[in-house]
Design a protein around this motif. Structure first.
Motif, mmCIF file in Angstrom:
data_model
loop_
_atom_site.group_PDB
_atom_site.id
_atom_site.type_symbol
_atom_site.label_atom_id
_atom_site.label_comp_id
_atom_site.label_asym_id
_atom_site.label_seq_id
_atom_site.Cartn_x
_atom_site.Cartn_y
_atom_site.Cartn_z
ATOM 1 N N GLY A 31 0.101 36.105 73.958
ATOM 2 C CA GLY A 31 0.656 35.177 74.567
ATOM 3 C C GLY A 31 1.688 34.039 74.017
ATOM 4 N N ALA A 32 0.834 33.643 72.598
ATOM 5 C CA ALA A 32 1.865 32.755 71.683
ATOM 6 C C ALA A 32 2.891 33.721 71.229
ATOM 7 C CB ALA A 32 0.987 32.457 70.586
ATOM 8 N N ILE A 33 2.764 34.827 70.945
ATOM 9 C CA ILE A 33 3.930 35.621 70.304
ATOM 10 C C ILE A 33 5.110 35.837 71.519
ATOM 11 C CG2 ILE A 33 4.537 37.868 69.744
ATOM 12 C CD1 ILE A 33 1.736 38.218 68.513
ATOM 13 N N LEU A 34 4.661 35.933 72.713
ATOM 14 C CA LEU A 34 5.798 36.198 73.742
ATOM 15 C C LEU A 34 6.427 34.816 73.919
ATOM 16 C CD1 LEU A 34 6.984 37.364 76.266
ATOM 17 C CD2 LEU A 34 4.848 36.922 77.545
ATOM 18 N N GLY A 35 5.697 33.691 73.674
ATOM 19 C CA GLY A 35 6.081 32.148 74.003
ATOM 20 C C GLY A 35 7.182 32.055 72.735
ATOM 21 N N ALA A 36 6.629 32.348 71.781
ATOM 22 C CA ALA A 36 7.657 32.306 70.552
ATOM 23 C C ALA A 36 8.976 33.077 70.632
ATOM 24 C CB ALA A 36 6.935 32.591 69.345
ATOM 25 N N THR A 37 8.731 34.013 71.156
ATOM 26 C CA THR A 37 9.996 35.142 71.142
ATOM 27 C C THR A 37 11.128 34.691 72.369
ATOM 28 O OG1 THR A 37 8.552 37.082 70.490
ATOM 29 C CG2 THR A 37 10.850 37.429 71.441
ATOM 30 N N LEU A 38 10.557 34.360 73.462
ATOM 31 C CA LEU A 38 11.319 34.059 74.391
ATOM 32 C C LEU A 38 11.995 32.494 74.071
ATOM 33 C CD1 LEU A 38 12.162 34.267 77.290
ATOM 34 C CD2 LEU A 38 10.055 33.004 78.035
ATOM 35 N N ALA A 39 11.131 31.519 73.211
ATOM 36 C CA ALA A 39 11.773 30.424 72.885
ATOM 37 C C ALA A 39 12.987 30.431 71.961
ATOM 38 C CB ALA A 39 10.766 29.343 72.409
ATOM 39 N N ALA A 40 12.633 31.629 70.990
ATOM 40 C CA ALA A 40 13.498 31.787 69.938
ATOM 41 C C ALA A 40 14.993 32.403 70.497
ATOM 42 C CB ALA A 40 13.237 32.816 68.806
#
Length: 310
Positions: A175-184
């Motif tokens: 979930g954190a990877i998904l959030g980091a990718t989307l925010a980037a």
């Protein structure tokens, strides 16, 4: 059908980001003369720097904007790198104001707020113009939030989205990877939280998954400062690296306790969107307060990894 949903999703996201930019512009116009003064005069101690970071980020509604300002000030040798750590900690807290703001139920009055903002923009006075920008930006935020919430259910029925959500829900790190990718990609942690709020409101996503996305989005939004630091000298680059490390360490600290954070947030309120907003505040405040006494050793750590501190 999926193309229509995607188009509407991009449109609502664009309106949200536009609202953030316009609101930030209005707030900046109201206080621009004092922002750099605060950063240059109130950063000689970590706790004062944190307070300055909270205030300025709450005004600008963007931690990325504060990071870019810090990179520029350090590159110009107006403040040393070691004085920026407290500001970064404060910026992480200040950016939670927007998430709390968009949980207020004034969506039905958004058009009236938009109309008032447009009318104020017609006046030549600086204060009227700035408040007009603020109103227009707020209206865009609430209108886009309504749109994102309406799309949550149809998006969740798409096979790709359902598989992605299942993957993110299978482990907090995913979930954190998904959030980091989307925010980037969108360059806004607040936009990521707003998207997660839309899915929470329609019960298409569990709160622990949304919290993991929120934590990851804090890392993804660090890309802005990193890009701004290119060619700015070693000290300015250390500001961007410090921002990344602070958010990565905070994520590693809290990821094992996401279920506990979700439980505590649910104890505070029954509204799913407000639960996520409160979780964001708790996470960022806790991380900043835990790291505040360690500013000196942390700056030495960053300096050792990315070049000697100056």
């Amino acid at each position: 059908m999926s193309a229509e949903i995607f188009t509407r999703f991009v449109a609502y996201l664009a309106i949200f980001l536009f609202g953030l930019i316009v609101m930030r512009h209005g707030l900046f116009q109201l206080a621009q003369a004092k922002l750099q003064m605060l950063l240059t005069q109130l950063t000689n101690s970590a706790w004062k720097g944190m307070l300055a970071g909270i205030l300025i980020t709450a005004l600008l509604q963007s931690s990325s904007a504060v990071m870019v300002m810090l990179v520029g000030l350090v590159a110009a040798r107006l403040i040393p790198f070691t004085h920026t750590i407290g500001v970064i900690l404060g910026a992480n807290i200040g950016t939670t104001v927007t998430a709390e703001l968009i949980t207020f139920q004034i969506g039905s009055h958004a058009l009236w707020v938009l109309l008032a903002g447009v009318l104020l923009l017609l006046f030549r006075q600086q204060v009227c113009y700035s408040i007009g920008c603020l109103f227009v930006g707020l209206a865009c935020l609430f209108l886009s939030m309504s749109g994102l919430s309406s799309l949550a259910e149809p998006v969740s029925t798409l096979t790709v989205a359902r598989e992605l959500f299942d993957w993110a829900a299978s482990h907090s790190a995913y979930g954190a990877i998904l959030g980091a990718t989307l925010a980037a990609v969108v360059q806004s942690s607040t936009a990521c939280i707003a998207i997660a709020m839309g899915f929470l409101a329609e019960k298409s996503m569990a709160l622990p998954t949304a919290i993991a996305i929120m934590i990851g989005s804090n890392i993804g939004t660090c890309l802005t400062a990193l890009l701004a630091s290119i060619g700015s000298g070693s000290s300015a680059r250390k500001v961007a690296y410090a921002n990344i490390w602070l958010n990565v360490l905070g994520a590693l600290l809290f990821l094992p306790f996401i279920n506990g954070l979700a439980w505590f947030s649910m104890m505070l309120t029954s509204d799913p969107s407000t639960q996520l907003a409160h979780a964001s505040v708790i996470f960022n405040v806790a991380c900043s307060l835990l790291l505040l006494p360690l500013v000196r050793p942390f700056s030495l750590f960053v300096g050792a990894l990315h070049g000697r501190s100056t």
